[in-house]
Structure formats: structure tokens, C-alpha cells
Design an enzyme around this catalytic site. Sequence first.
Site, PDB file in Angstrom:
ATOM      1  N   GLY A  26       5.031   2.228   1.502  1.00 32.80           N
ATOM      2  CA  GLY A  26       6.077   2.991   0.847  1.00 32.80           C
ATOM      3  C   GLY A  26       6.582   4.090   1.762  1.00 32.80           C
ATOM      4  CE1 TYR A  28       0.137   5.707  -5.718  1.00 35.00           C
ATOM      5  CE2 TYR A  28       1.072   7.471  -4.389  1.00 35.00           C
ATOM      6  CZ  TYR A  28       0.081   6.540  -4.613  1.00 35.00           C
ATOM      7  OH  TYR A  28      -0.966   6.447  -3.750  1.00 35.00           O
ATOM      8  CB  SER A  42      -0.883   0.009   1.240  1.00 40.12           C
ATOM      9  OG  SER A  42      -0.087   0.322   2.368  1.00 40.12           O
ATOM     10  CE  LYS A  43      -0.481   8.398  -0.143  1.00 40.95           C
ATOM     11  NZ  LYS A  43      -1.573   9.116   0.458  1.00 40.95           N
ATOM     12  NE  ARG A  44      -2.295   4.016   5.289  1.00 40.92           N
ATOM     13  CZ  ARG A  44      -3.121   3.006   5.504  1.00 40.92           C
ATOM     14  NH1 ARG A  44      -2.948   2.214   6.517  1.00 40.92           N
ATOM     15  NH2 ARG A  44      -4.152   2.819   4.695  1.00 40.92           N
TER      16      ARG A  44
END
Length: 509
Positions: free
Chosen positions: A270, A278, A266-268
Site C-alpha cells: 500500500g 486499512y 501487505s501494508k508495505r
Amino acid sequence: MQEQKIRVRFAPSPTGPLHIGGVRTALYNYLFAGKHNGDFILRIEDTDLARYIKGAESYIIEALKWCGITWNEGPGSGGNYEPYRQSERKEIYEKFISILLEKGHAYYAFDTPAEIEAMRNKIESENLGNPQYESVTRKFMCNSLTLSPAETEQRIKSGKPYVIRALIPGNEQVHFSDIIRGKLKVNTLTLDDKVLLKADGLPTYHLANVVDDHLMKISHVIRGEEWLPSTPLHVLLYRFFGWEKQMPEFAHLPLILKPDGKGKLSKRDGERLGFPVYPLMWKDPETGEVSNGYRESGYFPEAFVNTLTLLGWNPGTEQEMFSIDQLMQEFSLENVGKAGARFNPDKAKWFNHQYLLKKSSRDIAKEFIKIVRKKNHDVSYDKLTEIVALVKDRVNFVHEMWDQAFFFFEPPKTFNEKTLKKKWKEKTPEILDKVLEILSGIEPFNAPEISKVLNDFMQRYDVSAAILMTGLRICLVGDAKGPDIKEIMAILGREEVIKRIEFALKTIK
Ligand code: GLU
């Protein structure tokens, strides 16, 4: 019989930046099309106005271009099946929803969100199974199956909001096969009567996706695993429309997992672990929050693409480095695994390092010069190319080169205390004084000649390399680090070397 042309599509929804999983989906579609001389279509699925994010479509396009992924048909590029943006295809979906209504495969539903919520709560509190709008519950709701035709018509005419739902048959097996997962079957009792047309008159993903895949003659649907649960509904829609014979083949790609393998990346993750999720930097237009991108972190697109390709696909050999052209030759969906692929940020860096080594030093110098100029230094390309050649195997990214090469541009003003304590010996100044005397005689002042003279010097005065070379290094770099000292000397040039040694001898007490 004429074989059907391979036509695949990447169909992102512009609801935010493209996650690396999305880029991988696009990439696999692109490679598959390339391998089979097929067409690759970019279709923007933007019918969910509530989730639409300004700037997301152009972000997606820029990200794909950065990766070198190109398409044969798409918004702005034309093609025989325009338009490629679903928001511009409203009339098409209206026509097809009428067909489903006429055939009795869809129905109007007038329930308010509160009524649906009440139904769900009731089922949950009485433990009656899945709280869904389906073959049993639909009988107790307000829809064209429970209302009379006259009442239904009257409600529609009065402008009451409604949606159109798929009429899922009860207790039936839906069979389909997936290139990656094999044969699958699902009982329709587990499916709900998904909304096909929303109250705003726009189709949901399910309707628009199936209609467009059919009209655009898509032969293979290659997409993320998260769409697997929707596939039985899609299969039913193909059947409702009478398109079973032209139904595309499905391939659902495995998830990309966190580095520890525990759950979807997930973005978190990263943010927590310090790597981008992204392809490009993204600034959230509402919150202003900025998320880092691979491009801005200094990754080469080839390295990024190579990393992504191996997240789920396996060439069947030990080979790891693939150019996009090679990938196009080698790629096959049969070699994509079902199991989630762990993302390894160190491996991504490793790939970048490999691509950096593969590039010519001159090409890297063209990038590195920007950093050097930002530091207010100028240097010729030839010299910078030599510097790059000397330090590139010590870094993963071009921007890390400055730390490895700053001393070519800036003489040391101070010297590392710890290093001095350990490595600046009592005899060092005396030895360096002698070295100063012989420097003027080295002709030409290049690494092999310097090496020869220093070796003779060490023999003649019985000096160890540890003392001499480290002493020189401290004078020239300020610390006991850096690439080959003879190479450093040659690049700095005789005059500068002398200046730095003299300064060090004056300064180090
Ligand atoms: N619009 C869907 C998405 O955002 C596409 C899924 C599909 O490829 O069918 O991922």
C-alpha cells in the site's frame, strides 16, 4: 427436524488495525448471516497479551460501523452467550482444558524455550524431518507423558511454569470439508502438539476459538485462508470434546493478493503503490507511525464495501454495482473462489467514481461545502449543487472537486502561458471585445440562452468555436480546461463574466 439456525462470527484479534482482508471476512460473514436470516456475532479474541495493541478493538468496531456492518451479539451489545471478549472468559477455558486433561487429549509440558530450541536445532541438524513438538519428539521432552504422575504434580505445585499441549494422535488421517475448497485430508504426523493453554494461564487461539464456536452455537466458520492449516487441529479438538456432530462447517476465504498477483497484499504494498490497506487511518500507538485509511482518502463506505465484496466473490453475472441489501440477497459461499483475488486500486477508485455519480449533487454539495469553506469562500447550496452537477463526472473523490471547480470561487489572476501561446490568437481580443457588447442583451442569462446568442454571433462574424469558446475559457478559468463554457458562464453570472473578460483583455499581452 428443526434446522439449525445460521450463526456466524467475526473473531478479530486486537493486535493492530484491521487489514482490508479482515474487513472482507467480516463482510462475508455479515452477508451470509443476512441472507439466511441468521445471527452475526462479533467476538474479540484477545488472549494473546504479548500481541495486544491498545486502541485496536475500538478501531475494529469503528471500521465495521463505517462499512455499515452491524452485529447481533458482541461486546457492549449483549447477547445470550456473553461475554464476547475472550479475556473475560478465562474460567470457561480452564474448565474445558481440564476436560481434555482428564480424557487424556492434552498434557502438561515444562520445557523451557531454550530446551525447545535445542530440540528443533537437533532435528534440523540431523535432518530428521519437521522440527516439531509431536508424537516422536515429545518422548524426549519434559512433560507429563515422560515424567511420573508424582513428578508432574510436584512441578505444578512448586509453581514451575508450564503449558498444556494437545496430544495429537500419530499417523492418522483427519478428514474435513470446506465449502470453498471441498474435501480435505491431513495426516496427523504433519501436525504438532500445539499449546492450548499458555504459561500465563490464558488459552491460545486454538482452544478458545473452538470452545467459543461450540458454546456460541456457531454453524459456519468463515475466515481467511491463513487459518486453513489450523483447521485439522480444530477438527481434532471437536472430536476430543465429543462435539463432532455439532462441528461447524468451514469456509476458508481466498487471500487478497498484490496488484501484480505476486503474493499476499501487505501494508508495505500500500505504501509503495500509494493506496491504503486499512479501512480507517491508523496511528501506531508505539511508533506513532500513521497509515492512511480508505475513509480518510475520501472513499464512500458503499464503494469500499462493493470493491471488497468482489475480491473473491463473483455474482455469476456481469453486474458489478451492488448495494449492501442486494449483496445480502445475492451472496453465496458457493460463488467464492479458491484462487487469490488480486487487489486493483484503480478499480476501487472506479467504484468510488460510480457511487459519486449515483449520489445526488445536493448530497455531494453537503460534503464539498466543507472544502469550499476551508478555502474561505461561501456559496449557497443551490449554486454549489449546480457546480457539483457540472464537475462530478470528472473526479473520483469529493476532495478532487476543488481542482475542477476553483474558478467558480476565485477569478484567474494569471493565465497558462502554454495555452496562451497555442490558443490565444491574434483575433481573439477583438472577438472578445465584441462579445462584451452582446453579453448585456442575453436574457435570461442561462446556458441555453447564452448558447443561442453565441451561436448566432459565430455565424454572423464567421468566427470558429475553437477561437471564441477557448478565448472565453481562458478569460474565465485561466486555462483551456473545465466543463461546458456556457454552463460556467451561467453559474458565474453576467457581471462576473464581464469582469473576467475585461481583466483578461487588459492583462494578456
Ligand atoms: N482471531 C483470529 C484472527 O485474528 C480468528 C480466526 C478465526 O476466525 O477463526 O483472525
